[in-house]
Design an enzyme around this catalytic site. Structure first.
Site, PDB file in Angstrom:
ATOM      1  N   LYS A 109     -38.150 -47.954  21.581  1.00  0.00           N
ATOM      2  CA  LYS A 109     -38.829 -48.317  22.824  1.00  0.00           C
ATOM      3  C   LYS A 109     -40.283 -47.845  22.846  1.00  0.00           C
ATOM      4  O   LYS A 109     -41.103 -48.393  23.574  1.00  0.00           O
ATOM      5  CB  LYS A 109     -38.059 -47.806  24.029  1.00  0.00           C
ATOM      6  CG  LYS A 109     -36.780 -48.612  24.200  1.00  0.00           C
ATOM      7  CD  LYS A 109     -36.036 -48.328  25.473  1.00  0.00           C
ATOM      8  CE  LYS A 109     -34.820 -49.232  25.579  1.00  0.00           C
ATOM      9  NZ  LYS A 109     -33.819 -49.022  24.488  1.00  0.00           N
TER      10      LYS A 109
HETATM   11  C1  LIG Z   1     -32.881 -49.834  24.001  1.00  0.00           C
HETATM   12  C2  LIG Z   1     -32.213 -49.550  22.702  1.00  0.00           C
HETATM   13  C3  LIG Z   1     -31.457 -50.515  22.010  1.00  0.00           C
HETATM   14  C4  LIG Z   1     -31.194 -51.912  22.561  1.00  0.00           C
HETATM   15  O1  LIG Z   1     -32.335 -52.706  22.638  1.00  0.00           O
HETATM   16  P1  LIG Z   1     -32.373 -53.969  23.625  1.00  0.00           P
HETATM   17  O2  LIG Z   1     -33.756 -54.433  23.625  1.00  0.00           O
HETATM   18  O3  LIG Z   1     -31.943 -53.425  24.977  1.00  0.00           O
HETATM   19  O4  LIG Z   1     -31.405 -54.957  23.092  1.00  0.00           O
HETATM   20  C5  LIG Z   1     -30.882 -50.171  20.789  1.00  0.00           C
HETATM   21  N1  LIG Z   1     -31.037 -48.932  20.283  1.00  0.00           N
HETATM   22  C6  LIG Z   1     -31.749 -47.983  20.910  1.00  0.00           C
HETATM   23  C7  LIG Z   1     -31.853 -46.630  20.287  1.00  0.00           C
HETATM   24  C8  LIG Z   1     -32.381 -48.260  22.133  1.00  0.00           C
HETATM   25  O5  LIG Z   1     -33.076 -47.282  22.751  1.00  0.00           O
END
Ligand SMILES: *Cc1c(COP(=O)(O)O)cnc(C)c1O
Length: 459
Positions: A109
């Protein structure tokens, strides 16, 4: 480039407005009016550094920001990443792992939120005004938002977490940020209480407007846009290394934000032969791609908590393209879903929803086994989210097309699961340093008015 709503009830707006708006006023999600075809640029782009490539991609969409300013903004966003390549790809066994965890909170993120925070500050500086971000977290995603805007002028961030219910490590990743504009609130309640307080506060439109309240949720267009870059970047490197003409990506999926960026990159002309969508037990999306039915179920807590979702907030964007950009059809489908908790798409002749996608689910046992096996065979430690993606990818490996597995978090963030899987701890200096870090956090009652009062007092 102008932006429209998936629900079709909004006059087109520019990029900066799209970033500041987040959600369209008609309840839809924002998308660019057209997707540029970049096929002819791929050869020129293949050798670019991460930030130079990010500039090429993003400048096609952020057409209301002067080129030199956009370049500076991108360079600033990714200067917080500890790896010189920002998002390197490494060979691990039969797959290529795209490491998206070299940002300040060691999770994917950061790629989007470091950019979004810088972008918010840039826009506010030119337009005037301020932004007060209010958010709720169960632990994992709040810290990326906090690190995205810490120390930024004209921005405050208030992040609620359920007191005593987030892991100590996750709590420290948030509360150790001591910048003046960061407020951590430990709510005497559950995560659902935090979310309810947030939704109720945002529903009070006069309050929201008067205090310039905003959010950094995963539907912001700038987040999706920032994520398209690493699909290009890693595909170029793996295609060069292997001599292949296309690649396939496996993506551990929750809210459909990450994999949506891959889908857009493919539509723009990047040769992606398959997108492998991987979920944990919370499998609304893998069920959809295998049956055409998108139907809600209860959330099950797992060892890949960032994928524990019930409704995928970015899915509507995919669905819009799936119904050939027909806003009316899309709105009808979303209305079905809101009424009955399910919507249905007709399968094509070969019995699939979309030939570009395959989908599968990896449960806790498969995740643990995959972590253990990769550690045993290669020495590489996959985090639980990444392991779900790798597990599903293994069912679709190809002789001719390399597979790139997106790694969305550093394993040290999920110590317990890793210890359970391989019997030893994994460390990261950033996280180890938190043990002795100074923290700041305020306790607050499980009450909407208490939170509103706190926000007003501190902005
Ligand atoms: C947010 C997240 C995901 C999922 O991503 P999306 O965009 O919600 O599909 C997978 N792994 C981690 C570690 C995340 O923080």
């Amino acid at each position: 480039m102008k932006y429209i709503s998936t629900r079709g009830q909004m006059a087109p707006i520019g990029f900066q407005d799209a970033v500041m708006t987040g959600l369209a006023p008609d309840g839809g999600l924002l998308l660019p009016e057209t997707l540029p075809d970049v096929s002819a640029s791929l050869t020129d782009w293949a050798g670019l550094s991460y930030t130079d490539l990010a500039f090429e991609v993003i400048s096609l969409f952020a057409t209301d920001i002067p080129a030199d300013e956009l370049k500076a903004l991108i360079d600033e966003s990714y200067s917080t990443f500890e790896h010189p390549e920002v998002a390197p790809t490494v060979r691990v066994g039969n797959v290529h792992v795209l490491e998206l965890f070299h940002g300040p909170t060691l999770a994917f993120k950061d790629v989007a939120l470091q950019f979004l925070g810088t972008l918010f500050a840039y826009i506010l500086e030119r337009r005037g005004g301020e932004l007060n971000i209010l958010g709720a977290t169960s632990g994992d995603t709040g810290s990326a938002a906090i690190h995205g805007v810490r120390g930024k002028p004209n921005i405050n961030i208030f992040i609620m977490h359920p007191a005593g219910r987030t892991s100590p490590l996750q709590e420290k990743q948030m509360t150790s940020v001591l910048d003046d504009n960061v407020y951590n609130l430990a709510v005497d309640g559950t995560f659902d209480d935090c979310q309810r307080i947030m939704k109720t506060t945002f529903a009070d439109v006069p309050f929201k407007t008067e205090h310039s309240l905003g959010s950094v949720n995963s539907v912001n267009w700038a987040r999706v846009l920032a994520q398209t870059v690493y699909y290009f970047y890693s595909a170029f490197r793996v295609m060069k290394e292997s001599g292949a003409a296309s690649v396939q990506f496996s993506v551990p999926t929750g809210n459909f934000g990450d994999i949506l960026a891959g889908y857009l990159a493919q539509r723009m002309g990047l040769p992606i032969s398959k997108l492998i969508l991987a979920t944990n037990e919370n499998d609304i999306l893998s069920r959809f791609f295998n049956s055409g039915v998108y139907g809600m179920a209860d959330v099950v807590p797992t060892i890949s908590p960032s994928m524990d979702i019930q409704v995928a907030s970015n899915f509507e964007r995919y669905l819009y393209y799936k119904v050939d950009a027909n806003a009316e059809k899309l709105s009808a489908l979303m209305a079905d879903f809101n009424e009955s908790g399910a919507l249905k798409i007709a399968l094509n002749e070969n019995g699939t929803v979309d030939d570009l996608f395959v989908a599968g689910r990896g449960d806790t046992e498969c995740t643990m086994e995959t972590i253990r096996r990769y550690h045993g065979n290669t020495g590489y430690v996959l985090d639980p989210h990444t392991a779900v993606g790798v597990y599903v990818a293994e069912q679709y490996l190809s002789e001719t097309t390399p597979t790139i597995c997106l790694s969305t978090a550093h394993p040290a963030k999920f110590t317990q699961a890793i210890v359970d899987a391989i019997g030893e701890e994994v460390h990261h200096p950033t996280l180890d340093a938190l043990a002795s870090a100074e923290t700041r956090c305020d306790s607050i009652a499980n009450d909407v008015d208490a939170v509103k009062e706190y926000v007003v007092e501190h902005i």
